[in-house]
Design an enzyme around this catalytic site. Structure first.
Site, PDB file in Angstrom:
ATOM      1  N   ASP A  21       0.818  -1.220   0.000  1.00 29.36           N
ATOM      2  CA  ASP A  21       0.000   0.000   0.000  1.00 29.36           C
ATOM      3  C   ASP A  21       0.845   1.260   0.000  1.00 29.36           C
ATOM      4  OD1 ASP A  21      -2.259  -1.537   0.024  1.00 29.36           O
ATOM      5  OD2 ASP A  21      -2.622  -1.347   2.165  1.00 29.36           O
ATOM      6  N   ASP A  71       0.267  -0.589   5.874  1.00 27.91           N
ATOM      7  CA  ASP A  71      -0.844  -1.353   5.312  1.00 27.91           C
ATOM      8  C   ASP A  71      -2.143  -0.768   5.851  1.00 27.91           C
ATOM      9  OD1 ASP A  71      -1.760  -3.368   3.656  1.00 27.91           O
ATOM     10  OD2 ASP A  71      -1.901  -4.843   5.256  1.00 27.91           O
ATOM     11  N   LYS A  97      -6.118  -0.864   6.386  1.00 30.51           N
ATOM     12  CA  LYS A  97      -7.187  -1.839   6.506  1.00 30.51           C
ATOM     13  C   LYS A  97      -8.479  -1.144   6.934  1.00 30.51           C
ATOM     14  CE  LYS A  97      -4.585  -5.384   5.584  1.00 30.51           C
ATOM     15  NZ  LYS A  97      -4.732  -6.125   4.310  1.00 30.51           N
TER      16      LYS A  97
END
Length: 338
Positions: A235, A248, A250
Site C-alpha cells: 500500500d 498497510d 485496513k
C-alpha cells in the site's frame, strides 16, 4: 426453698455449723444443685442420637472423589473433549531455510529529493505466487473455522444474494478508500477537502495518522523477492513518526485495538518489507511496519506499529508459511496423474 438456701449460706460464712451437701440435695425437688449452671442448647442435644443420624447419612452411598465426580459427569453430559496441547517442538520450530529480512548493504534512509514522486511499480503477473495467495493457502485451521462460521451466519442473515452483494460492497469501499489515500498521499495534500472523497468516514478515521506521515516513497507499488520467489503489491512506504515503514491500510466494521486482532496482517507487512529490502527497484531499506485499521463511522483508527524486533519475529513466521506453501505445492504436483 430460697429461705433455706440463704440460711445455709449464712451458716457457712460463720464456719460454726457444718452443712452436709447431701442434705441440701434432699430438699431439692429437681435434679440440679444450687450451684450447678443451666445447660446450653448444644449440651442438651442427644449425642448418641446425633451420632446415629450422621452414620446413617454417610452410609447411604460411597464417599465422592474427583474421579467419581468425573465419571458421573461423563454419564450425564458425555465425555469431555480436551483440546490437544501444541507439542513443544512445534512451538519452537524454526525455518529450515533462513533468509534475512534486512539488507545490510542498503542504507535505512532513502536518498531522494523534495521534488521526487513516490514509486508506483506495476505488478507483473508471472509464475511467482503472491503474498496474498500464500497466506490464504496456509491459513491456520482455527482461523478457517471462524471464517467459515462467519460466512454461514451472514448467509443465514442476508441470504446468498445478499451476502454476495455485501462482500462486493465491502470490496468496493476498500478499493475507494485506498484510491482516496493514494490521491491524498501522492500530492501530500491536507485533509481540508476530504469531503470531496466518497470515503470521507474512513478518511476522518485516519486523520490523526496522516498528520504523522511524511516523505512518501512508494504507493500501490509492486515488490518481488527473487531469492524466496514471491511477489506482492504494498500500500505505502513512508515515514511515520520519523520511522520509515511499510504501511498497510485496513478497513473494519469491528474495533481492532490490539495487533493480535489483525490476524495475518503483520505477516503480510513483513513479507512486503523483506521483498522491498531485496528488490533492486528500491534503493532504500525498511526496518519497521505499520498497520492502520480505519472505521467507516469516523472513529479514530487504530495504528499498530511494528518495530525491528517485532518484525523479525513475524518474519520467522512468514518463512514457515513459505515452507508450508512449497510443501503443499509439491504434494499436489505428485498427486496429479500424468
Amino acid at each position: 426453698m430460697k429461705p433455706l438456701l440463704a440460711i445455709c449460706r449464712l451458716l457457712r460464712s460463720l464456719n460454726r455449723f457444718p452443712v452436709n451437701s447431701n442434705l441440701l440435695l434432699s430438699f431439692s425437688t429437681s435434679s440440679l444443685s444450687c450451684d450447678q449452671k443451666k445447660k446450653t442448647s448444644y449440651e442438651a442435644v442427644d449425642q448418641a442420637k446425633y451420632s446415629r443420624l450422621v452414620r446413617s447419612v454417610l452410609s447411604r452411598g460411597p464417599v465422592q472423589t474427583p474421579e467419581s465426580l468425573f465419571q458421573e459427569d461423563e454419564v450425564l453430559y458425555g465425555p469431555v473433549r480436551k483440546q490437544k496441547a501444541p507439542e513443544p517442538e512445534q512451538q519452537a520450530r524454526a525455518p529450515q531455510n533462513w533468509f534475512p529480512i534486512f539488507n545490510e548493504e542498503r542504507a535505512v534512509k532513502p536518498h531522494t529529493g523534495a521534488s521526487s514522486s513516490p514509486l508506483k511499480i506495476p505488478l507483473q503477473r508471472n509464475v511467482s505466487p503472491s503474498v496474498t495467495r500464500i497466506l490464504q493457502q496456509t491459513m491456520a485451521s482455527e482461523q478457517l473455522f471462524f471464517l467459515k462460521r462467519w460466512k454461514q451466519r451472514m448467509v443465514l442473515e442476508l441470504g446468498e444474494e445478499g451476502f454476495t452483494e455485501y462482500t462486493t460492497n465491502m470490496f468496493l469501499q476498500g478499493k475507494q478508500f485506498h484510491e482516496a489515500l493514494e490521491s491524498i498521499l501522492s500530492s501530500q495534500e491536507n485533509l481540508k477537502g476530504r469531503e470531496e472523497h466518497p470515503q470521507c468516514g474512513y478518511l476522518e478515521s485516519v486523520q490523526h495518522i496522516l498528520k504523522d506521515i511524511r516523505d512518501v516513497q512508494a504507493l500501490e507499488s509492486a515488490v518481488q523477492h527473487e531469492a524466496l520467489n514471491y511477489v506482492g503489491l504494498l500500500d505505502c512506504v513512508a515515514e511515520y513518526q520519523g520511522k520509515l515503514c511499510v504501511i498497510d491500510w485496513k478497513t473494519s466494521e469491528k474495533p481492532k485495538p490490539f495487533i493480535r486482532n489483525t490476524f495475518d496482517n503483520p505477516v503480510q507487512v513483513v513479507a512486503y518489507m523483506g521483498a522491498v529490502n531485496h528488490d533492486p527497484h528500491y534503493s532504500f531499506q525498511v526496518q519497521c511496519g505499520l498497520i492502520v485499521v480505519a472505521y467507516k463511522d469516523g472513529a479514530p483508527a487504530h495504528a499498530h506499529f511494528m518495530d525491528e524486533e517485532l518484525c523479525s519475529k513475524y518474519w520467522a513466521k512468514w518463512l514457515l508459511r513459505l515452507e508450508e506453501y512449497s510443501e503443499k505445492q509439491k504434494n499436489q504436483s505428485t498427486q496429479k496423474p500424468d
